[in-house]
Scaffold this motif. Structure first.
Motif, mmCIF file in Angstrom:
data_model
loop_
_atom_site.group_PDB
_atom_site.id
_atom_site.type_symbol
_atom_site.label_atom_id
_atom_site.label_comp_id
_atom_site.label_asym_id
_atom_site.label_seq_id
_atom_site.Cartn_x
_atom_site.Cartn_y
_atom_site.Cartn_z
ATOM 1 N N GLN A 1 -6.446 9.305 -6.602
ATOM 2 C CA GLN A 1 -6.879 9.504 -5.226
ATOM 3 C C GLN A 1 -7.135 10.759 -4.792
ATOM 4 O OE1 GLN A 1 -5.412 7.283 -3.567
ATOM 5 N NE2 GLN A 1 -3.648 6.265 -4.153
ATOM 6 N N THR B 1 -7.121 4.247 2.655
ATOM 7 C CA THR B 1 -6.413 2.662 2.002
ATOM 8 C C THR B 1 -5.205 1.905 3.186
ATOM 9 O OG1 THR B 1 -6.563 4.523 0.094
ATOM 10 C CG2 THR B 1 -5.045 2.208 -0.013
ATOM 11 N N VAL C 1 -11.503 0.231 -0.285
ATOM 12 C CA VAL C 1 -11.825 1.741 -0.879
ATOM 13 C C VAL C 1 -12.597 2.009 -1.545
ATOM 14 C CG1 VAL C 1 -10.062 4.184 -0.487
ATOM 15 C CG2 VAL C 1 -9.854 2.621 0.689
ATOM 16 N N ARG D 1 -5.765 4.350 -7.798
ATOM 17 C CA ARG D 1 -6.337 2.881 -7.249
ATOM 18 C C ARG D 1 -6.840 1.772 -8.162
ATOM 19 N NH1 ARG D 1 -9.773 6.543 -2.821
ATOM 20 N NH2 ARG D 1 -8.687 7.079 -1.293
ATOM 21 N N THR E 1 0.507 -1.540 -0.198
ATOM 22 C CA THR E 1 0.282 -0.174 -0.289
ATOM 23 C C THR E 1 0.915 1.278 0.314
ATOM 24 O OG1 THR E 1 -1.570 -0.919 0.884
ATOM 25 C CG2 THR E 1 -1.839 1.168 0.806
ATOM 26 N N GLU F 1 -1.869 9.046 5.762
ATOM 27 C CA GLU F 1 -2.090 7.116 5.715
ATOM 28 C C GLU F 1 -1.605 7.031 7.322
ATOM 29 O OE1 GLU F 1 -4.350 5.878 3.849
ATOM 30 O OE2 GLU F 1 -4.211 6.984 1.846
ATOM 31 N N ILE G 1 -6.779 -1.744 -0.680
ATOM 32 C CA ILE G 1 -7.283 -1.079 -1.731
ATOM 33 C C ILE G 1 -9.221 -1.172 -2.149
ATOM 34 C CG2 ILE G 1 -6.261 -0.092 -3.957
ATOM 35 C CD1 ILE G 1 -3.832 -0.701 -3.189
ATOM 36 N N THR H 1 1.482 4.895 -3.299
ATOM 37 C CA THR H 1 0.383 5.654 -2.567
ATOM 38 C C THR H 1 0.336 6.856 -4.039
ATOM 39 O OG1 THR H 1 2.582 6.867 -1.472
ATOM 40 C CG2 THR H 1 0.871 5.374 -0.515
ATOM 41 N N SER I 1 -7.322 0.435 5.909
ATOM 42 C CA SER I 1 -7.794 -0.583 5.134
ATOM 43 C C SER I 1 -7.152 -1.588 5.170
ATOM 44 C CB SER I 1 -9.153 0.103 3.833
ATOM 45 O OG SER I 1 -8.983 -1.013 2.900
ATOM 46 N N LEU J 1 -12.871 2.419 7.451
ATOM 47 C CA LEU J 1 -12.706 3.691 6.662
ATOM 48 C C LEU J 1 -13.588 4.441 7.031
ATOM 49 C CD1 LEU J 1 -14.100 1.135 3.438
ATOM 50 C CD2 LEU J 1 -11.378 2.076 4.022
#
Length: 405
Positions: free
Chosen positions: A183, A322, A114, A67, A59, A192, A111, A63, A325, A314
């Motif tokens: 994003q 993200t 999300v 996604r 993840t 994050e 991901i 970044t 999660s 979330l």
């Protein structure tokens, strides 16, 4: 629900199949490589550890990638790992293949959760997450038994080759059906990471570890429990696990539906009922019919917690969910490993094959207590930094009044 959720569900189906199918193929894999069953069991352990470590790692690496593109890359990595396992010349190479595939697991579900939530209206987010996780639950009903059958009949390498192909299908589905969601503007890695300062995020993750850990405390030792205590034949264990998978499918859908209406009450009911059913399993395990019904209930109640817990993370992670999660997906696997270890301890101590059920009941009850604590913090109006929200609003008022027109 958008058609894009189907593509996510296909990827989840492949991931769920490869995670659990190895358990039914350990004898064949051990025999081919000339290793012991405990050594072959490292293929399970290695995968679980790869999920825990890979969730935050992948993840973070993604970044700066959209996604959708990250989901495609993860499906490609998943397929490559399974293909490596299918053609592995040695046990060590196969272990590497399992770890490579596992690195995609946590980040994909993190991901994907999300993305699924962003595809629907706010009052349907938990249901969308549940639709994606349906692929994982159906894998336990269809993918794992079928993959075990194919592996025993045609060779375990064929099974992993098919799973690799499923990953490619998932990749193509994501490319064609999932919209290219950008994003959020201004979100960086530090945002994050800031989510982990939120006490509510950490509480939700702890509920994940304990609640789902309660399920696997019992299910990890289902084979000796059912054959030695309930009196089932060895071949019946596969169908008992299918019942468990059917329960997972139903519980996941119900959990997603009701979490959108009343998230915390859904957690209270599912965790409380799970603790009771696990405790009763010590008694119902003595009877074949009651044991089968209880196994299905454990699957249903255990997976009824998944959509609300994932949505809770979330919601509490605010504008940068993200990483939190994905880490919460790793928490599921951490709970599995912890509960299996604790269950093994009580069996080794001489308390019998049903004793892990008491461990599971205690873990689920502890998760319920954390859910009540989390709700109490919400009721008191404490935000993620531990500051009284009402006081913050009161203090902010005069400052706004003093600004020049």
């Amino acid at each position: 629900m958008p058609l894009a959720l189907l593509a996510l569900a296909i990827g989840a189906f492949g991931i769920g199949t490869t995670e659990f199918v190895i358990m039914g193929l350990l004898p064949e894999v051990a025999g081919d490589f000339g290793v012991s069953i405990p050594t072959a069991g490292l293929l399970v352990t290695g995968y679980a550890l790869g999920v825990v470590l890979g969730a935050p790692l992948m993840t973070v690496l993604g970044t700066k990638v959209s996604r959708k593109r990250m989901l495609m890359l993860l499906m490609g990595l998943f397929s490559a790992g399974n293909l490596l396992s299918a053609f592995a010349p040695t046990f060590g190479v196969m272990l590497i293949g399992r770890v490579v595939a596992s690195l995609a697991h946590g980040a994909f579900f993190g991901i994907g959760s999300v993305v699924a939530a962003d595809l629907v209206a706010p009052d349907k987010k938990a249901g969308a997450i549940a639709m994606m996780f349906t692929g994982l639950t159906v894998a336990n009903v269809v993918g794992v038994p079928l993959g075990t059958f194919v592996g025993q009949a045609a060779g375990w390498r064929v099974t992993f080759g098919i799973v690799a192909a499923l990953g490619v299908v998932g990749l193509v589905g994501i490319a064609k059906l999932v919209p290219d969601l950008s994003q959020p503007q201004g979100v960086r890695l530090r945002h994050e990471l800031a989510a982990f300062k939120n006490a509510q995020v950490l509480l939700a993750m702890a509920m994940t570890v304990l609640g789902f850990g309660g399920v696997f405390a019992a299910i990890t030792y289902i084979a000796p429990m059912m054959t030695h205590v309930a009196g089932f034949a060895d071949g019946s264990v596969t169908w008992l696990l299918v019942l468990f998978g059917l329960g997972m499918v139903g519980g996941n859908l119900v959990g997603g539906m009701y979490a959108d209406r009343a998230l915390m009450p859904m957690l209270y009911v599912s965790l409380g009922a799970l603790a009771v059913v696990l405790a009763l399993f010590t008694l119902t395990a003595q009877n074949k019919v009651l044991a089968a019904v209880t196994i299905a209930l454990i699957g249903a109640l255990g997976f009824a917690t998944v959509p609300p817990l994932q949505k809770r993370v979330l919601d509490q992670a605010h504008g940068a969910p993200t990483l939190a999660s994905a880490v919460n997906i790793g928490a599921f696997n951490l709970g599995n490993a912890l509960s299996a270890w604790l269950g093994g301890i009580v069996i080794a101590a001489g308390f019998g094959y049903t004793s892990p059920n008491w461990v599971g009941a205690a873990l689920a009850a502890a998760a319920l207590l954390l859910a009540l604590l989390s709700a109490a913090l919400d009721y008191e109006g404490i935000d993620y930094e531990g500051v009284d929200c009402k006081r913050r609003q009161r203090d902010a008022g005069p400052r706004r009044d003093r600004r020049r027109p």
